[in-house]
Design a protein around this motif. Structure first.
Motif, PDB file in Angstrom:
ATOM      1  N   ASN A 141      12.845 -44.007  -8.235  1.00 14.49           N
ATOM      2  CA  ASN A 141      12.567 -43.118  -6.819  1.00 14.49           C
ATOM      3  C   ASN A 141      12.404 -44.228  -5.751  1.00 14.49           C
ATOM      4  N   PHE A 142      12.824 -43.925  -4.574  1.00 13.91           N
ATOM      5  CA  PHE A 142      12.689 -44.908  -3.372  1.00 13.91           C
ATOM      6  C   PHE A 142      11.718 -43.942  -2.289  1.00 13.91           C
ATOM      7  N   GLY A 143      10.677 -44.680  -1.798  1.00 18.07           N
ATOM      8  CA  GLY A 143       9.836 -44.035  -0.868  1.00 18.07           C
ATOM      9  C   GLY A 143       9.887 -44.693   0.476  1.00 18.07           C
ATOM     10  N   LEU A 144      10.491 -44.177   1.549  1.00 14.36           N
ATOM     11  CA  LEU A 144      10.751 -44.895   2.834  1.00 14.36           C
ATOM     12  C   LEU A 144       9.871 -44.325   3.986  1.00 14.36           C
ATOM     13  N   GLY A 145       9.194 -45.110   4.722  1.00 10.98           N
ATOM     14  CA  GLY A 145       8.631 -44.478   5.704  1.00 10.98           C
ATOM     15  C   GLY A 145       7.353 -45.547   6.228  1.00 10.98           C
ATOM     16  N   VAL A 293      23.778 -48.159  -1.011  1.00 11.79           N
ATOM     17  CA  VAL A 293      24.754 -48.412  -1.995  1.00 11.79           C
ATOM     18  C   VAL A 293      24.502 -47.316  -3.073  1.00 11.79           C
ATOM     19  N   LEU A 294      23.251 -46.935  -3.236  1.00 12.36           N
ATOM     20  CA  LEU A 294      22.779 -45.914  -4.310  1.00 12.36           C
ATOM     21  C   LEU A 294      22.489 -44.690  -3.946  1.00 12.36           C
ATOM     22  N   GLU A 295      22.456 -44.333  -2.461  1.00 14.48           N
ATOM     23  CA  GLU A 295      22.282 -42.786  -2.048  1.00 14.48           C
ATOM     24  C   GLU A 295      23.065 -41.919  -2.836  1.00 14.48           C
ATOM     25  N   GLY A 296      24.253 -42.027  -3.318  1.00 15.91           N
ATOM     26  CA  GLY A 296      25.130 -41.060  -3.983  1.00 15.91           C
ATOM     27  C   GLY A 296      24.776 -41.231  -5.462  1.00 15.91           C
ATOM     28  N   VAL A 297      23.893 -41.792  -6.009  1.00 10.06           N
ATOM     29  CA  VAL A 297      23.712 -41.698  -7.362  1.00 10.06           C
ATOM     30  C   VAL A 297      22.684 -40.513  -7.652  1.00 10.06           C
ATOM     31  N   GLU A 298      23.110 -39.540  -8.289  1.00 10.26           N
ATOM     32  CA  GLU A 298      22.621 -38.151  -8.636  1.00 10.26           C
ATOM     33  C   GLU A 298      21.063 -38.466  -9.037  1.00 10.26           C
ATOM     34  N   ASP A 299      20.813 -39.221  -9.965  1.00 15.68           N
ATOM     35  CA  ASP A 299      19.467 -39.397 -10.837  1.00 15.68           C
ATOM     36  C   ASP A 299      18.577 -40.373 -10.023  1.00 15.68           C
ATOM     37  N   ILE A 300      18.906 -40.692  -8.892  1.00 18.48           N
ATOM     38  CA  ILE A 300      17.754 -41.605  -8.050  1.00 18.48           C
ATOM     39  C   ILE A 300      17.137 -40.597  -6.915  1.00 18.48           C
ATOM     40  N   SER A 301      16.115 -40.735  -6.820  1.00 15.41           N
ATOM     41  CA  SER A 301      15.499 -39.921  -5.508  1.00 15.41           C
ATOM     42  C   SER A 301      15.028 -40.709  -4.441  1.00 15.41           C
ATOM     43  N   PHE A 302      15.293 -39.951  -3.111  1.00 16.82           N
ATOM     44  CA  PHE A 302      14.967 -41.078  -1.977  1.00 16.82           C
ATOM     45  C   PHE A 302      14.096 -39.855  -1.142  1.00 16.82           C
ATOM     46  N   THR A 303      12.874 -40.309  -0.705  1.00 15.57           N
ATOM     47  CA  THR A 303      11.942 -39.606   0.105  1.00 15.57           C
ATOM     48  C   THR A 303      11.691 -40.180   1.304  1.00 15.57           C
ATOM     49  N   TYR A 304      11.995 -39.698   2.472  1.00 11.13           N
ATOM     50  CA  TYR A 304      11.629 -40.377   4.019  1.00 11.13           C
ATOM     51  C   TYR A 304      10.660 -39.611   4.354  1.00 11.13           C
ATOM     52  N   PHE A 305       9.688 -40.648   4.658  1.00  9.37           N
ATOM     53  CA  PHE A 305       8.533 -40.277   5.349  1.00  9.37           C
ATOM     54  C   PHE A 305       8.493 -40.658   6.900  1.00  9.37           C
ATOM     55  N   LYS A 306       8.083 -39.751   7.720  1.00 13.29           N
ATOM     56  CA  LYS A 306       8.174 -39.685   9.138  1.00 13.29           C
ATOM     57  C   LYS A 306       6.736 -39.942   9.817  1.00 13.29           C
ATOM     58  N   ALA A 307       6.387 -40.284  11.114  1.00 21.29           N
ATOM     59  CA  ALA A 307       5.189 -40.559  11.670  1.00 21.29           C
ATOM     60  C   ALA A 307       4.370 -39.437  11.362  1.00 21.29           C
ATOM     61  N   LYS A 308       4.873 -38.142  11.515  1.00 22.91           N
ATOM     62  CA  LYS A 308       4.012 -37.043  11.325  1.00 22.91           C
ATOM     63  C   LYS A 308       3.382 -36.888   9.978  1.00 22.91           C
ATOM     64  N   ASP A 309       4.014 -37.713   8.798  1.00 18.69           N
ATOM     65  CA  ASP A 309       3.110 -37.638   7.568  1.00 18.69           C
ATOM     66  C   ASP A 309       2.272 -38.525   7.366  1.00 18.69           C
ATOM     67  N   VAL A 310       1.738 -39.486   8.285  1.00 20.30           N
ATOM     68  CA  VAL A 310       0.596 -40.270   8.362  1.00 20.30           C
ATOM     69  C   VAL A 310      -0.653 -39.650   8.081  1.00 20.30           C
TER      70      VAL A 310
END
Length: 333
Positions: A141-145, A293-310
């Motif tokens: 799992n990737f968490g970015l923000g 590289v991995l964004e198209g890999v189905e079994d890997i999750s990506f969650t993108y946080f924004k300023a509103k999530d602070v």
């Protein structure tokens, strides 16, 4: 809820004086906090509340009061920090224009809390809920923000819950030894003592969820391991919960090395903030490269946080937004 010509009216049940006092706060400070944030006016007589303002703002404030009142059933005291966390959810309702209080209530209450030794932790807002759900259903799992969105805290909470349920045998908390300003060699002590200050947020989260004494014993037994990324080379990590924090400061080679350490029965969470890269100029972040590289890999999750999530002080959200706007203007120029 009832809507009159001028106000939205809600009645909170049961009519409990202690819970109502807890909801309103000392000198109605919680109500004032809600009014300022959502730009509404709140008047109440007992358990009947009238909310004046734009219809969407009034509905969000009504949803918030219902959810906070539910919280008073299990919490002896509400704090301004708790009200702020619930306000984050209300900001989402304003964007989504949710029609009724019970919708917001069911969305929050139906999501399972994270259970730790020192208490339960509830993800706040849609992005935090999606992030936790992804961690519970994916191996990588990737968490970015930006800072303050709860990425590290929630990842540690999920790891602690899995350990307590005997779903994993150990927890590994990892950070690259790259920091802004001074280099590690300037600091006194051996490598462990040099790195420990940079791992303090991970220690703090563990202490809050397990207690200082328990964490110390688990570290002594090797059940919890906190280490710089360089220590991961050559290892295969089975039946482990692995959290890589500050991953924007990995190189492409380091990120590939880390991802290929993951063994059977393990869960990996990789967190980072692309706006706080401290790598030498011209070195591409391993986090950003991995996302491409991995964004198209189905079994890997990506969650993108924004300023509103602070979920820190309200000013943190404004600071993040101001920096984002400034960087966008510089790119345009």
């Amino acid at each position: 809820m009832n809507t009159s010509a001028n106000a939205l009216t809600i009645t909170l049940e049961p009519n409990d004086a202690r819970r109502l006092a807890c909801l309103c706060g000392q000198f109605d400070q919680h109500l004032r906090q809600i009014e300022q944030r959502l730009n509404v006016e709140i008047r109440n007589r007992g358990n009947i509340f009238a909310l004046y303002g734009e219809p969407t703002s009034a509905r969000a404030a009504g949803n918030l009061l219902v959810n906070l009142y539910q919280e008073t059933g299990s919490e002896e005291h509400l704090t301004p920090d708790t009200v702020h966390l619930f306000l984050q959810q209300s900001d989402m309702e304003l964007r989504m224009d949710l029609p009724a209080a019970n919708n917001a209530t069911s969305n929050v209450e139906s999501f399972a809390v994270i259970r730790t030794k020192k208490g339960n932790i509830k993800p706040r807002g849609g992005n935090q809920q999606r992030y936790v759900r992804a961690i519970q259903t994916h191996d990588v799992n990737f968490g970015l923000g930006p800072a303050g969105t709860g990425k590290t805290y929630l990842a540690v909470a999920c790891a602690v819950e899995s350990l307590l349920r005997d779903e994993v045998e150990r927890i590994l908390l990892v950070r690259p030894a790259v920091e802004a300003g001074e280099k590690l060699g300037f600091l006194p002590g051996d490598l462990s003592q040099k790195v420990d200050p940079y791992l303090r947020p991970l220690y703090d989260a563990l202490y809050e969820m397990l207690g200082v004494e328990t964490v110390g014993k688990l570290i002594e037994r090797g059940v919890i391991e906190i280490a710089p990324l360089a220590y991961m080379r050559g290892r295969t990590l089975n039946n482990a919960y692995i959290i890589l924090d500050e991953s924007q400061n990995t190189t492409r080679e380091q990120m590939k090395m880390f991802l290929t350490r993951i063994g059977f029965g393990s869960t990996a969470v990789i967190n980072g903030d692309s706006s706080q890269i401290d790598l030498p100029r011209g070195t591409k972040s391993g986090l950003m490269h991995a996302c491409e590289v991995l964004e198209g890999v189905e079994d890997i999750s990506f969650t993108y946080f924004k300023a509103k999530d602070v979920v820190r002080h309200p000013l943190v959200q404004q600071i993040v937004e101001a920096y984002d706007a400034h960087e966008s203007r510089q790119q345009d120029d």
